[in-house]
Motif scaffolding. Structure first.
Motif: not given
Length: 379
Positions: A169-178, A186-195
């Motif tokens: 599961f290589p990084s797929e880029g940032s996904e913003k979540i609140t 609180i605004s933050t982000a996870i990687d699109k592949s994390d889930v």
């Protein structure tokens, strides 16, 4: 949860601390092997070790090559076994690693999986080779993957998702979540592949744990299951934790911990609808996105966020109570339990109470199992 430590000293001062965790103090790598593994044999130079499992019959070879890069080391190791293999290279943090799938014929036909990584700032490479009789490969695949994914070669990789998961599961880029915590957005982000990656780890570790359903080491295997899922989850939560801490601006430790606890208590109870999942545990990264939650995933989320922020937190689980809670080592009023010569406040994630408050009918600590998620040794 008492660890049984066996100190084995080999030629050239290669030293293992081996039981639930295997640690090579000379070369700096470690693995958290599934319960039941034994050291079968080792080379005189202290650079090769064979571990066997009496019931799963999955063998593990650890081979160290000094002054050799990871890809070359893997080719040499598999070549000496006469294996037919396919190899790929990838980055694990700052390390150039390799992975191979292979078949080979010894006394029978075998199939396996191998990873290789640099050690000691590229002064050596470790090759980890897991293999089983080809007829049993499908049944044992999650067991082998779990074992290899537990590898850590230094402080950097100890704080990253495992070597196998990083490859798959290589990084797929940032996904913003609140997130809404303590009345603040609180605004933050996870990687699109994390889930998806986190879900894969949950299923892989559950597949490994399922082999111990009727085993005498079921409790230790259950603890390992949560520790392995926690390690992957914590690695993915680091930036989230930083954003939460910065956004809440709460300096008092007790208030900060209780704010996180209350946040999870307010989650609407919702089972994850992962139709293809073999486990009913909701991945922590899915919890962040509102895709489900339960007591153990809530507890893991709080514990990980607290530990990243510098607290001392563990988990407790109970088969009798069908429940999970957080433990927090913090000086504050409330009900505590003792572990590793320290007192931990109970943290209930499913009722509107602060740390240190727990239902009277769940206070029999003999019915709780400690999951030491940070892998500190019990004295």
């Amino acid at each position: 949860m008492k660890r049984f430590l066996l100190l084995l000293t080999f030629v050239f001062c290669s030293t293992f601390i081996f039981a639930e965790s295997l640690i090579d103090e000379k070369f700096g790598y470690s693995m958290d092997l599934p319960e039941g593994y034994v050291l079968d044999s080792s080379s005189d130079d202290g650079l090769m070790f064979l571990f066997t499992h009496p019931s799963m019959h999955v063998n593990l070879i650890l081979r160290i090559y000094e002054n050799t890069d990871a890809l070359t080391a893997q080719n040499i190791a598999l070549g000496k076994l006469g294996a037919q293999y396919q190899t790929d290279s990838f980055m694990w943090g700052s390390k150039n690693c390799s992975v191979s799938t292979f078949t080979m014929t010894l006394d029978d036909n075998y199939e396996g999986l191998s990873f290789s990584s640099p050690l000691n700032n590229d002064e050596a490479s470790l090759v980890a080779i897991a293999y089983v009789k080809q007829a049993n490969y499908t049944k044992a695949s999650q067991f082998m993957m779990s074992m290899l994914n537990s590898l850590s070669v230094d402080e950097e990789t100890d704080n990253l998702p495992g070597i196998l998961i990083t490859y798959l599961f290589p990084s797929e880029g940032s996904e913003k979540i609140t997130l809404e915590i303590g009345g603040k957005k609180i605004s933050t982000a996870i990687d699109k592949s994390d889930v998806e990656a986190n879900q894969f780890v949950v299923d892989m570790e559950f597949g490994c744990f399922s082999h111990y359903a009727s085993h005498k080491l079921w409790k230790e295997a259950w603890q390992r299951y949560y520790k392995m899922v926690y390690k992957d989850s914590k690695a993915r939560l680091k930036n989230v934790s930083k954003d939460i801490y910065k956004g809440l601006k709460i300096k008092n430790k007790t208030d900060y911990a209780n704010t996180l606890l209350q946040w999870t208590q307010d989650f609407p109870y919702k089972r994850d609808n992962q139709k293809n999942s073999s486990s009913d545990f909701t991945p922590v990264m899915a919890v962040l996105k509102g895709e489900g939650n339960d007591c153990d995933s809530r507890s893991m989320l709080v514990s990980a966020l607290l530990n990243i922020a510098g607290f001392d937190s563990i988990m407790i689980i109970s088969r009798e109570y069908s429940h999970a809670m957080v433990g927090l080592n913090l000086t504050a009023p409330g009900q505590t339990f003792s572990f590793n010569n320290k007192n931990y406040l109970y943290g209930e994630t499913t009722a509107p109470v602060t740390f240190g408050k727990v239902a009277q009918n769940q206070m029999d600590f003999s019915k709780w199992i400690v999951v030491d998620v940070e892998n500190t040794l019990e004295e």
